[in-house]
Design a protein around this motif. Structure first.
Motif, PDB file in Angstrom:
ATOM      1  N   ARG A 148      -6.228  -5.616   5.024  1.00  0.00           N
ATOM      2  CA  ARG A 148      -7.675  -5.516   5.164  1.00  0.00           C
ATOM      3  C   ARG A 148      -8.277  -4.677   4.037  1.00  0.00           C
ATOM      4  NH1 ARG A 148      -8.969  -4.160  10.829  1.00  0.00           N
ATOM      5  NH2 ARG A 148      -8.143  -2.110  10.344  1.00  0.00           N
ATOM      6  N   ALA A 149      -7.619  -3.571   3.704  1.00  0.00           N
ATOM      7  CA  ALA A 149      -8.114  -2.715   2.626  1.00  0.00           C
ATOM      8  C   ALA A 149      -8.095  -3.439   1.290  1.00  0.00           C
ATOM      9  CB  ALA A 149      -7.285  -1.443   2.548  1.00  0.00           C
ATOM     10  N   ALA A 150      -7.127  -4.335   1.109  1.00  0.00           N
ATOM     11  CA  ALA A 150      -7.022  -5.101  -0.136  1.00  0.00           C
ATOM     12  C   ALA A 150      -7.932  -6.314  -0.151  1.00  0.00           C
ATOM     13  CB  ALA A 150      -5.573  -5.546  -0.354  1.00  0.00           C
ATOM     14  N   GLY A 151      -8.562  -6.616   0.986  1.00  0.00           N
ATOM     15  CA  GLY A 151      -9.445  -7.770   1.067  1.00  0.00           C
ATOM     16  C   GLY A 151      -8.719  -9.095   0.950  1.00  0.00           C
ATOM     17  N   ALA A 152      -7.462  -9.147   1.375  1.00  0.00           N
ATOM     18  CA  ALA A 152      -6.665 -10.366   1.234  1.00  0.00           C
ATOM     19  C   ALA A 152      -7.249 -11.497   2.076  1.00  0.00           C
ATOM     20  CB  ALA A 152      -5.228 -10.108   1.649  1.00  0.00           C
TER      21      ALA A 152
ATOM     22  N   ALA B 268      -4.488  -9.393  -5.295  1.00  0.00           N
ATOM     23  CA  ALA B 268      -4.288  -8.153  -4.546  1.00  0.00           C
ATOM     24  C   ALA B 268      -2.806  -7.800  -4.559  1.00  0.00           C
ATOM     25  CB  ALA B 268      -4.777  -8.309  -3.109  1.00  0.00           C
ATOM     26  N   ALA B 269      -2.519  -6.505  -4.420  1.00  0.00           N
ATOM     27  CA  ALA B 269      -1.129  -6.052  -4.407  1.00  0.00           C
ATOM     28  C   ALA B 269      -0.967  -4.961  -3.363  1.00  0.00           C
ATOM     29  CB  ALA B 269      -0.718  -5.540  -5.780  1.00  0.00           C
ATOM     30  N   LEU B 270       0.133  -5.024  -2.620  1.00  0.00           N
ATOM     31  CA  LEU B 270       0.427  -4.057  -1.571  1.00  0.00           C
ATOM     32  C   LEU B 270       1.725  -3.337  -1.903  1.00  0.00           C
ATOM     33  CD1 LEU B 270      -0.291  -6.225   1.604  1.00  0.00           C
ATOM     34  CD2 LEU B 270      -1.892  -4.848   0.278  1.00  0.00           C
TER      35      LEU B 270
ATOM     36  N   ARG C 146      -8.192  -3.505  -5.602  1.00  0.00           N
ATOM     37  CA  ARG C 146      -7.479  -4.302  -4.611  1.00  0.00           C
ATOM     38  C   ARG C 146      -5.976  -4.041  -4.645  1.00  0.00           C
ATOM     39  NH1 ARG C 146      -9.461 -10.376  -4.296  1.00  0.00           N
ATOM     40  NH2 ARG C 146      -8.413 -10.131  -2.278  1.00  0.00           N
ATOM     41  N   VAL C 147      -5.589  -2.918  -5.243  1.00  0.00           N
ATOM     42  CA  VAL C 147      -4.209  -2.449  -5.192  1.00  0.00           C
ATOM     43  C   VAL C 147      -4.139  -1.364  -4.120  1.00  0.00           C
ATOM     44  CG1 VAL C 147      -2.310  -1.342  -6.430  1.00  0.00           C
ATOM     45  CG2 VAL C 147      -3.808  -2.963  -7.619  1.00  0.00           C
TER      46      VAL C 147
ATOM     47  N   GLY D  62      -7.889   4.145  -9.332  1.00  0.00           N
ATOM     48  CA  GLY D  62      -8.855   3.156  -8.849  1.00  0.00           C
ATOM     49  C   GLY D  62      -8.395   2.339  -7.669  1.00  0.00           C
ATOM     50  N   GLY D  63      -7.150   2.574  -7.216  1.00  0.00           N
ATOM     51  CA  GLY D  63      -6.640   1.837  -6.070  1.00  0.00           C
ATOM     52  C   GLY D  63      -6.981   2.525  -4.763  1.00  0.00           C
ATOM     53  N   ARG D  64      -6.383   2.050  -3.677  1.00  0.00           N
ATOM     54  CA  ARG D  64      -6.687   2.590  -2.353  1.00  0.00           C
ATOM     55  C   ARG D  64      -5.404   3.016  -1.644  1.00  0.00           C
ATOM     56  NH1 ARG D  64     -10.916  -0.777   1.104  1.00  0.00           N
ATOM     57  NH2 ARG D  64     -10.875   1.230   2.180  1.00  0.00           N
ATOM     58  N   TYR D  65      -5.484   4.134  -0.947  1.00  0.00           N
ATOM     59  CA  TYR D  65      -4.371   4.619  -0.135  1.00  0.00           C
ATOM     60  C   TYR D  65      -4.705   4.378   1.328  1.00  0.00           C
ATOM     61  CZ  TYR D  65      -1.258   7.942   2.222  1.00  0.00           C
ATOM     62  OH  TYR D  65      -0.328   8.528   3.045  1.00  0.00           O
ATOM     63  N   VAL D  66      -3.743   3.859   2.090  1.00  0.00           N
ATOM     64  CA  VAL D  66      -3.941   3.583   3.510  1.00  0.00           C
ATOM     65  C   VAL D  66      -2.895   4.327   4.321  1.00  0.00           C
ATOM     66  CG1 VAL D  66      -3.748   1.812   5.301  1.00  0.00           C
ATOM     67  CG2 VAL D  66      -5.043   1.333   3.228  1.00  0.00           C
ATOM     68  N   PHE D  67      -3.353   5.104   5.297  1.00  0.00           N
ATOM     69  CA  PHE D  67      -2.475   5.751   6.275  1.00  0.00           C
ATOM     70  C   PHE D  67      -2.757   5.087   7.613  1.00  0.00           C
ATOM     71  CE2 PHE D  67      -0.823   8.851   9.171  1.00  0.00           C
ATOM     72  CZ  PHE D  67       0.186   9.517   8.475  1.00  0.00           C
TER      73      PHE D  67
END
Length: 304
Positions: free
Chosen positions: A137-141, A211-213, A233-234, A246-251
């Motif tokens: 969801r955070a990556a907008g996949a 996107a990349a996870l 979107r990383v 510029g990427g996003r961290y998800v906990f």
């Protein structure tokens, strides 16, 4: 009741007798059928999370649970005794976990058990499935995207591959060659990780990925930033420092609606859980050893 406990950090967990948990107003008492094993469980018992998580002893580890509702608190209307549920029972204080015959879990952490999954499979869903779901969801996949999933054969990665594929995305997954067949069965195009990864991915996706996870850290992050069309979107669930690029961290967080959505995917035949190893509760030390090796394909589960 029987539960796995430790009395101090670093102690070998063992099965002991403890009092049955009390059921608070917003809690559900669950008779545990199976409990998923995650790396965070042994990291807590080793003391690695002490700087950020209040831990009280004796400690019962475990956050993933699948079981039958035994009783409900007075404020609970969502569930009744006899209901089959799954949960990501993470609370603000680590003390009363899921490696036990009974656990009292906040209702906000629970959803109904997918009917299509066994108890062992269902117990493997919550933490890993929610991590994958919330990272996607955070990556907008979305449909039509090309999504790169690192450590795609692992507990979290195997969920991410299936969820992304269910959304209509093209999935490229990194894994050792021995897991390439497994990734194809989940709906991913496999590539071997290691030196030259970005070049191997570009052989499949010359224009890069949408996107990349990152579920492994290390070299996966610079490779992802190189391959993704937008750093925004990383997403990493490993390294908070990705935000500096510029990427996003998800906990991952408990979310009943997200957990329900995962169950619906399972019952629609779009999500399955590979249980790599099933062990009885008293063999928790062996379960931790296998988890620490990091070579499992899918999930490790304790049965109660």
């Amino acid at each position: 009741m029987k539960a796995v406990t430790i009395n101090s950090y670093g102690e070998t967990p063992k099965l002991t007798d403890v009092p049955e948990p009390k059921v608070g107003p917003d809690s559900v008492l669950i008779r545990v059928k199976a409990a998923g094993v995650n790396p965070v469980d042994w990291k807590i018992t080793a003391g690695y999370l002490d700087p950020v998580l209040q831990t009280n002893f004796p400690l019962i580890p475990g956050w993933d649970v699948a079981g039958v509702v035994e009783a409900v608190g007075p404020a609970i209307t969502e569930f009744a005794p006899g209901d089959e549920v799954i949960g990501y029972n993470r609370q603000d204080v680590a003390q009363f976990g899921t490696y036990a015959e009974l656990v009292a879990a906040p209702v906000r952490t629970l959803a109904r058990k997918p009917a299509s999954l066994s108890w062992q499979q269902a117990a493997g869903v919550p933490l890993a499935g929610l991590t994958a779901y919330q990272a996607l969801r955070a990556a907008g996949a979305a449909k039509g995207d090309t999504v790169l999933v690192h450590a795609a054969a692992g507990g979290v990665g195997s969920f991410a591959v299936q969820i992304a594929a269910a959304r209509g995305a093209r999935v490229i997954g990194t894994a050792s060659e021995r897991n390439h067949g497994y990734l194809r069965s989940l709906g991913a195009e496999p590539v071997t990780y290691g030196d030259g990864l970005a070049d191997r991915v570009r052989e499949l996706a010359p224009e890069g990925v949408d996107a990349a996870l990152d579920f492994v850290g290390g070299d996966a992050i610079p490779a992802s930033l190189d391959l993704a069309k937008s750093a925004a979107r990383v997403v990493s669930v490993v390294d908070p420092g990705i935000a500096g690029s510029g990427g996003r961290y998800v906990f991952v967080r408990p979310d009943a609606a997200d957990l329900t959505a995962l169950g619906e995917l399972a019952d629609a035949g779009k999500l399955t859980v590979n249980v790599d190893k099933e062990l009885p509760l008293e063999q928790v030390a062996e379960a931790f050893r296998l988890s620490q090796e990091g070579r499992t394909r899918g999930k490790i589960v304790l049965t109660v």
